[in-house]
Scaffold this active site. Structure first.
Site, mmCIF file in Angstrom:
data_model
loop_
_atom_site.group_PDB
_atom_site.id
_atom_site.type_symbol
_atom_site.label_atom_id
_atom_site.label_comp_id
_atom_site.label_asym_id
_atom_site.label_seq_id
_atom_site.Cartn_x
_atom_site.Cartn_y
_atom_site.Cartn_z
ATOM 1 N N GLY A 103 6.371 17.102 49.217
ATOM 2 C CA GLY A 103 5.543 18.239 49.581
ATOM 3 C C GLY A 103 6.173 19.034 50.712
ATOM 4 N N CYS A 104 5.642 20.230 50.940
ATOM 5 C CA CYS A 104 6.230 21.116 51.935
ATOM 6 C C CYS A 104 6.036 20.566 53.340
ATOM 7 C CB CYS A 104 5.640 22.516 51.800
ATOM 8 S SG CYS A 104 3.838 22.581 51.764
ATOM 9 N N TYR A 105 4.789 20.236 53.706
ATOM 10 C CA TYR A 105 4.574 19.647 55.034
ATOM 11 C C TYR A 105 5.359 18.351 55.195
ATOM 12 C CZ TYR A 105 0.643 22.881 55.947
ATOM 13 O OH TYR A 105 -0.138 23.984 56.161
#
Lengths: 349, 349, 349, 349
Positions: free
Chosen positions: A156-158
């Site tokens: 995921g991005c985070y």
């Protein structure tokens, strides 16, 4: 001339999907043979995304309905899934059975435990047998496994922005067991391309706010990977914020050093892990990364500082949430899977 | 008809100064008798700030050179100092000697200790004898002292957003001694109205970045006030971030509850402190404040959450950095000093 | 203490509606007795619009279903209609019959001709008999009629910005018969608060584009009012553009002077029309108005220039599209209808 | 492997300069051998522009003082001048004398007439003998001359967006002699990277305004090129506007068709001129171009409409002001001069 790998993209109507198409249309070793979307079936790529007019095959390639057999027939060797969470899993299984490797950008295969999945995503995982096979694909951490994998779960991005600074420190045992505190800011593209009043320009432009407090879904994969690196459970609080930029994630992590550990040891661990990595840039002590320097690229920039008054290590990172946090990292994994130069098709700055 | 208090504003060329003028031009009980600025002397208010054309006396009032005696002659009873740090102190002394009360928006009188001042501001304090007299003027915390004061030190923008959620909890002994971790985001007006390439639109618009890591000057006043509330030293790490909005501060604080303390006790302490305060809005559990709802106002919105996995209390606040974080809080203090309705002149939303 | 007029607002869920509520909540002579919305019925104002928490009666006033009889019973003397085009007309009739004056912000009563209405809005006007009664309510142009009216049609946002600079010049016969060319830019609030992918932050933030070319609906009312002023048909091309600001309209008009007319005559006509008007600010020759100076206010700023090479007069104006272009102009009309100070409740800058 | 042309960039500290460096660092046939800047001499590219860290030679190449002989020694075959207006001319002459071809992005060589230059730039042209040799380098219009030239004057950002839609129509005699009216909007990068309060984020973010009314300097080159295309003088009024985007120009032009000319003839002329041009995209009738689709690219998108009520042709275009309006157009010219594929190094979308 190099031979090209035939690729398909499923579900390319969101911001990560558009970025993925942008990168694939120009990739020197990729040939886009199919793009699927139920809602856009029949339209050409450039009719839906005017940015792609006169670019490569975008005026000729037409969206089709997603169908594994048809993609096989079109010659697809690798399929990118830019589908919503919970939908990717439906397509991954038949694609794999037909011998098509899968690079998934959703959360469907990121967790090793079907129980943790259920806790965070509120339903049973539909294909738990695939979870043990899937590789949580941080290319700087797990290149060997990625090269051999047929099911790639892009982080995921985070998580990407949080994990890359922490993993080398946890592996080296430099951090204490105190809970980590993580504050991240993300641009609005991270919230998706959905008709939603709360994402209108007029709602977002003058707005700074946290959301999903106290338990964002990404906590599950962050916790999983931190635990693997540390060899123990790692507690953390995570607060994401939505800010008025198109893209970019800026993450600040507060950690406590293990007794006797110095900042020099922290720096040595980061240098050892990333000095030779083409897409990780170590900015140095007391240097703040800025998302504007990584926008549209596959770079992640990392800075750090020691707050001696409070006895805290501060880690700071910046990435493009739809770049290194999603689509360009997917391309980086694609390059690993295919044995290409890691930077192929990722030259833009 | 109400009698008006004659006020002067010194140094009103920055964003807080403009906001202060905006509020004073419409304040029902204030009469603006002088506005000073060395660089703008001779111009009318509205010539410099076209927003004020045809507003009150802005087409007639002319900037003058700052001079305490001239302000006395003009009848000023109260002077607002919207001057840079280190400059306010030069004017405060002669103004006070002439019997003009001072409401200072700079950092010059916020610290009680000349030593801490020197540590954070890198020079000796020029008038240490005034530090004991000045009141650190959070109106929700210290109304009685403010009413009697002749030298008001308005709190900084970040400190206001950090202190208001924490002080009731520290006073009630609800937090453990673990260091606090504070992450704040601020709009660009907080960085001032100076010709500086790094603050250009093109530099800021796509940028998310921390700065002044690990030791921002505001740590000094935050530490001072937290220690007073807790009756002990309180350690904290503080990382401010610059984000592309005109104004607004969004603060997220990670704290640890003292053993046995429940979230209900936290909520009771906040309610007791602020339920009757007109400018503090308690949003409730797991509610994220949003700067867009406080922009241009004197409100601070506060939310909170308990992260049970990590054992952390998360406090969240939103304010307008040039409103509650500076100029409208100065007006709130002005109302206290003069005995007016606390909300006089602060009706705009 | 002044007596208050009881007002209702129908359909206050869009950006103009929120602005109208903001102004009415603070208006010294208005008492908000009812707010209607089918979709929000049962919620309080501040539950839907957190900005209004602790403001006036916003924590207590509840949205109700729109019903003329109920509004009468609630004591409403004047009803503001912030409803979509085509919906206002349904409510205006019963309200008028019950003796409630109507201030309509939609396009339903702006045109005098039911035929022109049909041409531009693609259906028969449902209450053509009301068109002759309604007043096209530019308060600087038609104050006398507005004061006596019971049905007020507030002008559109673009028309206000285009008409105010032109009308005095056309009345004085200073412009030639050449078609006018008008280019306007508007903030995204003008496009409404609707769940629409094309209005998402990520779609608007980096976007500059025209729309509704070549025939925007506002052309109908602009043409009507220009013809009235000139005593002849006035041709114009109009191109609106959407730009990434929350609010603000900036209009540039290219006109040709009638033979022998000088720029001094133009300036004299503008001065005569507007020097005494509280909300029109004439900036002067070669002075460009800037929307940032009128945001959140009822001002319209006007500049002009003579391009001698091309023989063209250039008129430039700036207003807040949801202020002078909609809601604050509605309040200005309300003040006229009720005989209040024209600036009552419009003091904010 | 292809041989590379050795290039130097003079004065690369502004937004066009940074974009030029970005494009050259990745150009397959360009080798950056020198970058000059008086103020940055001694720093590496990536130290000044963190975006370029780990990109090509940016960590090793150091800014030097501008000196023609040193550039010759470094092997430079072509020099890009990204210098301020009035400074380019100082360097162009010695560079040309040393046999280094010059691609100038300033306005210094755009005008054929030294008199017109003096009128618009307020001083004598320092090297009028070079004006006749320089080519006003719109690659879609003047490819043959560009290929042979040694002094390339890249067109201004506004002129490119205005000229490309108009030139084919004027060449074909389709427009009447009425003065054109042109309204353009530009992002803030067009105003330069200078420490200037009026360009601060807080000044620009909520601002829409025209500037340089009624006589912007670009009128001189627009008039020159329109006259060449039409074979007669062409009058026009031009109003540029500054809007809050980083980059992008959106231009709307109002013209009158010559008697008897139809929209089909207009469309045929545009198709004939541009259907085969790789960087001009004709969107079609009543289609509005959007700057977001051309940002970061060398494309210009063109739409058009006939306003039958007013008898006006409306032309609309969108480009990236620092792309097709400056740096990528310079690369397009570089490719022509060197005989490369016109799209070499311009593949990014």
């Amino acid at each position: 001339m190099s031979q090209k790998v035939k690729v398909a993209v499923l579900g390319a109507s969101g911001y990560s999907g558009i970025e993925l198409l942008r990168l694939l249309l120009r990739h020197p070793h990729a040939e886009l043979v199919a793009v699927t979307s139920r809602t856009l079936a029949g339209k050409t790529l450039s009719a839906e995304f005017p940015r792609f007019r006169k670019v490569g095959i975008a005026d000729r390639l037409t969206f089709s309905n997603p169908d594994a057999a048809a993609l096989k027939e079109a010659g697809a060797e690798i399929a990118f899934l830019a589908l919503p969470h919970g939908v990717s899993v439906e397509y991954a299984k038949p694609l794999l059975e037909l011998g098509i490797k899968v690079i998934d950008l959703s959360a469907d295969f990121r967790l090793r435990s079907a129980e943790v999945y259920k806790e965070f995503y509120a339903h049973e995982h539909p294909a738990p047998e695939l979870l043990s096979e899937a590789v949580y694909a941080l290319p700087e951490i797990r290149a060997d496994e990625i090269q051999k994998a047929r099911l790639i779960a892009c982080p995921g991005c985070y998580p990407t922005s949080i994990l890359l600074p922490l993993i080398p420190l946890l592996k080296a045992g430099l951090l204490s067991a105190d809970p980590l505190a993580v504050s991240s800011m993300s641009g609005a593209s991270g919230a998706g391309r959905n008709a939603n009043v709360s994402l209108l320009f007029c709602e977002v432009q003058n707005s700074l706010r946290s959301y999903s407090v106290p338990q964002h879904r990404h906590l599950s994969e962050i916790g999983q990977e931190l635990a693997i690196a540390a060899g123990r459970e790692v507690k953390l609080s995570f607060v994401p914020h939505l800010v008025p930029v198109y893209a970019g994630i800026c993450t600040t992590t507060f950690a406590s050093l293990a007794p006797g550990v110095t900042l020099e040891q922290v720096e040595a661990a980061l240098q050892q892990a990333y000095a030779d990595q083409p897409f990780v840039r170590l900015l140095g002590r007391n240097q703040s990364p800025d998302t504007k320097h990584v926008m549209g690229t596959n770079f992640i920039d990392i800075g750090w500082a020691l707050d001696q008054r409070a006895g805290r290590l501060i880690l700071m990172s910046a990435e493009d949430n739809i770049g290194k946090g999603a689509s360009s990292q997917a391309i980086q994994n694609f390059n690993l899977v295919c044995g290409f130069d890691p930077a192929a098709g990722l030259q833009s700055v």
